[in-house]
Design a protein around this motif. Structure first.
Motif, PDB file in Angstrom:
ATOM      1  N   ALA A  45       1.046  -1.349  -0.117  1.00  0.00           N
ATOM      2  CA  ALA A  45      -0.062  -0.175  -0.110  1.00  0.00           C
ATOM      3  C   ALA A  45       0.766   1.288   0.081  1.00  0.00           C
ATOM      4  O   ALA A  45       0.536   2.217  -0.730  1.00  0.00           O
ATOM      5  CB  ALA A  45      -0.954  -0.040   1.083  1.00  0.00           C
ATOM      6  N   TYR A  46       2.104   1.234   0.820  1.00  0.00           N
ATOM      7  CA  TYR A  46       2.846   2.351   0.848  1.00  0.00           C
ATOM      8  C   TYR A  46       3.546   2.773  -0.675  1.00  0.00           C
ATOM      9  O   TYR A  46       3.541   3.592  -0.982  1.00  0.00           O
ATOM     10  CB  TYR A  46       3.979   2.238   2.000  1.00  0.00           C
ATOM     11  N   ARG A  47       3.912   1.348  -0.847  1.00  0.00           N
ATOM     12  CA  ARG A  47       4.513   1.612  -2.652  1.00  0.00           C
ATOM     13  C   ARG A  47       3.729   2.264  -3.431  1.00  0.00           C
ATOM     14  O   ARG A  47       4.117   3.135  -4.378  1.00  0.00           O
ATOM     15  CB  ARG A  47       5.370   0.175  -2.734  1.00  0.00           C
ATOM     16  N   GLU A  48       2.496   1.750  -3.598  1.00  0.00           N
ATOM     17  CA  GLU A  48       1.642   2.178  -4.467  1.00  0.00           C
ATOM     18  C   GLU A  48       1.395   3.585  -4.321  1.00  0.00           C
ATOM     19  O   GLU A  48       1.119   4.433  -5.555  1.00  0.00           O
ATOM     20  CB  GLU A  48       0.342   1.237  -4.509  1.00  0.00           C
ATOM     21  N   LYS A  49       1.221   4.101  -3.184  1.00  0.00           N
ATOM     22  CA  LYS A  49       0.774   5.377  -3.010  1.00  0.00           C
ATOM     23  C   LYS A  49       1.979   6.480  -3.322  1.00  0.00           C
ATOM     24  O   LYS A  49       1.899   7.367  -4.316  1.00  0.00           O
ATOM     25  CB  LYS A  49       0.472   5.983  -1.464  1.00  0.00           C
ATOM     26  N   VAL A  50       3.439   5.814  -3.066  1.00  0.00           N
ATOM     27  CA  VAL A  50       4.375   6.635  -3.364  1.00  0.00           C
ATOM     28  C   VAL A  50       4.367   6.728  -4.926  1.00  0.00           C
ATOM     29  O   VAL A  50       4.901   7.755  -5.716  1.00  0.00           O
ATOM     30  CB  VAL A  50       5.896   6.149  -2.816  1.00  0.00           C
ATOM     31  N   GLU A  51       4.364   5.598  -5.867  1.00  0.00           N
ATOM     32  CA  GLU A  51       4.049   5.583  -7.204  1.00  0.00           C
ATOM     33  C   GLU A  51       3.337   6.498  -7.531  1.00  0.00           C
ATOM     34  O   GLU A  51       3.458   7.184  -8.650  1.00  0.00           O
ATOM     35  CB  GLU A  51       4.066   4.103  -7.583  1.00  0.00           C
TER      36      GLU A  51
END
Length: 290
Positions: A45-51
């Motif tokens: 979830a964190y990675r997708e938001k940063v992307e």
């Protein structure tokens, strides 16, 4: 005969002790898998938001960031394997295909180098005369985000300083509890696709950036790299624990089968010994009666 019976009893006891060990290792692997799977879901979830934020700011950010440009130097392959064995064909499967990928990269312009994560990968390439540029051991035992961030920073510095043409991960990807597969994941140069709208969200509205989009983009890019590296390492840890669970479950079943065979053999030998003693008693009784 007595010596054979003692040997079989000792062997059955030894196999039972081994079976207890494999059961315990399966339980530990299951606990580690649950923890790794939970961390994997949270970090995704964190990675997708940063992307998402990175793509949104990419439209207004100035092009030319060093992490977006491929150099003219060698390729760098980061091979992720396990720290220990007793996990079936997990390590050999990853290392065999990673070595094939390295040979492919080495035939390209500038050659190729290797960085290993996990003691098994370091030993594998060391035995083949392919000493890694750097070997990270003990990283996966109790993986923390700070460890992934440190690895990401090292790779980022090496990519820029050495002018590498690409940095790529070779690892085992966790798909589900019943499926793991070898995967390659490019890290550098970073590929960022800007959204169709200028810098907008889902419906095309424009964001107002403070600070400006270029500063935000440059701040988010290293965080994106850290998140990707963390995800790759977590995928490998989860896949390793699944492979260990399967291997230990199979070993436990094999131990049960061996105990049954040895017990049957022991009972047959005891029955034969009793029958022999009875025959000797009967023979002696008949001889005395005559």
């Amino acid at each position: 005969m007595a010596g054979n019976l003692i040997f079989l009893r000792r062997r059955i006891r030894s196999v039972r002790n081994t079976q207890k060990l494999t059961k315990a290792m399966k339980t530990v692997a299951a606990a580690k898998l649950r923890r790794a799977n939970g961390e994997l879901k949270r970090s995704r979830a964190y990675r997708e938001k940063v992307e998402e934020m990175l793509r949104a700011s990419a439209a207004r950010a100035a092009a030319g960031h060093p992490l977006l440009r491929a150099g003219a130097g060698a390729a760098l392959l980061v091979v992720v394997a396990g720290e220990r064995g007793l996990c079936g064909a997990f390590n050999s499967h990853v290392l065999r295909q990673a070595e094939a990928r390295y040979r492919e990269l080495a035939a390209g312009p500038g050659g190729a180098h290797i960085v290993t994560v996990g003691a098994k990968a370091e030993r594998h390439f060391g035995r083949r005369g392919l000493a890694p540029l750097r070997a990270y051991s003990g990283l996966l035992g109790r993986l923390q985000f700070a460890d992934a961030a440190r690895l990401a920073a090292d790779l980022q510095e090496r990519f820029v300083a050495d002018g590498l043409r690409l940095v790529e991960f070779a690892f085992s990807r966790f798909v589900s509890a019943s499926k793991q597969e070898f995967a390659l994941r490019g890290l550098f140069p970073v590929e960022v696709e800007a959204p169709p709208a200028a810098a907008g969200g889902a419906e095309g509205e424009e964001y107002i950036y403070e600070p400006d989009a270029d500063v935000l983009f440059r701040e988010l890019l290293p965080r994106h790299v850290q998140a990707v590296v963390h995800q790759v390492l977590l995928q490998s840890v989860a896949a390793e624990q699944v492979a260990r669970m399967v291997a230990m479950d199979l070993a436990t079943r094999n131990a049960s089968d061996m105990i049954r065979r040895l017990t049957l053999q022991l009972n047959k030998m005891r029955q034969a010994a009793i029958t022999k003693e009875l025959l000797e008693i009967i023979t002696a009784t008949e001889a005395l009666s005559q």
